[in-house]
Design an enzyme around this catalytic site. Sequence first.
Site, PDB file in Angstrom:
ATOM      1  N   HIS A  85      20.035  12.460 -10.614  1.00 30.21           N
ATOM      2  CA  HIS A  85      21.232  12.169 -11.400  1.00 30.21           C
ATOM      3  C   HIS A  85      22.381  13.074 -10.960  1.00 30.21           C
ATOM      4  O   HIS A  85      22.244  14.291 -10.880  1.00 30.21           O
ATOM      5  CB  HIS A  85      20.915  12.387 -12.880  1.00 30.21           C
ATOM      6  CG  HIS A  85      22.010  12.034 -13.814  1.00 30.21           C
ATOM      7  ND1 HIS A  85      22.801  10.909 -13.666  1.00 30.21           N
ATOM      8  CD2 HIS A  85      22.463  12.660 -14.944  1.00 30.21           C
ATOM      9  CE1 HIS A  85      23.680  10.857 -14.655  1.00 30.21           C
ATOM     10  NE2 HIS A  85      23.494  11.907 -15.430  1.00 30.21           N
ATOM     11  N   SER A 129      28.157  11.360 -15.141  1.00 27.63           N
ATOM     12  CA  SER A 129      27.379  11.260 -16.365  1.00 27.63           C
ATOM     13  C   SER A 129      28.304  11.188 -17.579  1.00 27.63           C
ATOM     14  O   SER A 129      29.181  10.327 -17.626  1.00 27.63           O
ATOM     15  CB  SER A 129      26.389  12.430 -16.453  1.00 27.63           C
ATOM     16  OG  SER A 129      25.416  12.199 -17.430  1.00 27.63           O
TER      17      SER A 129
END
Length: 405
Positions: free
Chosen positions: A348, A215
């Site tokens: 994620h 991320s």
Amino acid sequence: MAISTFIAALLLSPLATARSVNAPRQATCDTPGVGSYKDVSLKGLPDPWKFANGSPVVTADDFLCRQAEMSKIMQQYVLGDLPPPPDSLTATMSGTSMSLSIKVGSNSKSISVSITKPSGGGSSGGPALIAVGGASIPVPSGVGRINFGNDACAAQANPNSHGTGWFFDLHGKQHSAGATLAWAWCVGRIIDGLEQLGAAKTGIDTKRLAVTGCSRNGKGAFMVGAFEKRIALVLPQESGSGGAASWRVSDSEFAKGKNIQTAHQIVKENAWFSPRFSAYVTKTDTIPGDNHFLAALVAPRGLFVMENDIDWLGPVSTTVAMKAGRLIYAALGGKTNMGFALVGGHGHCSFPSASSADLTSFFNKFLLAKGESNDVELGSSNVTSATMADWVGGWSAAPSLTLVG
């Protein structure tokens, strides 16, 4: 401007050391410095095979100079200035902790870095993974770990974080670098320390280093790999906007109604990029670079980009930019040195088991000397050959170069 240091770093990269580089290398080129590049009006991705002055990239030497130019373009418009190495650095080792004493001008800073030594490295050391803010991928046994506290180097709490961290303590609160580029500089100092101490003390072979992060830290891992040439293998995970995604393509997708992070949003979220980027976030098509340049800056070293199908990350944008990156690798004679895998159906930063074999193949080739990396290009099904033609159709014909033996 001389770039002998840049070229020497590329030549001494782990890939160049392990796999012969066949083309002769020049020591200098007339690449303009940061601040010299002009805005463009370009809807497609900027051409990696053409210098800013319009001259073509023909030889391997030309490409090395074009890499230097791409680096300077990204610094000028998006990232801020990458400082040179410090005036002095002294490293000491105590148990599993490496301490660094760093001086830049009249400023000094002492930091410590936690190291998990690789097993079985002996006096020559073994491979290690630098984890930017932690690792979310499976790591093969025998690979050591270096924990990089990137927030301490350059903070990423909000847009007002710029100027906070030990990078800025050394270079000044008003330095132009955004956090992600600052992290690249800070990782360079860790590698300086490892080199200074040597493998017998650290247990680490600095020619077998990888970097990862997910991320926001995946953006950082990509930046570390692009600007720190001593990294052999770059493993950005779900880096999305500011990492694997193209600013231009993301703007195009946003205009179609996609819920995607764009340049004009990202500068309001955090301090990842230079304050000077703010002047371009609503006109990214005027920047003479885009994030396929990050892949070009890693080339021909190992690069495995892992993405997800979450709209915010920009599946179409990451696919276009990284397919473009693979075209660059292919022209250098090392297409399989770069892989791209967009695999959805998971949370994620939750690593998908479907990518395990591909990831392992990159570890094997670039860190463990166990064969070849897989030929991986798994992108969004929404990106067709016609879509790619919209973005790279205006590129010059790719030269046939030999940077990978």
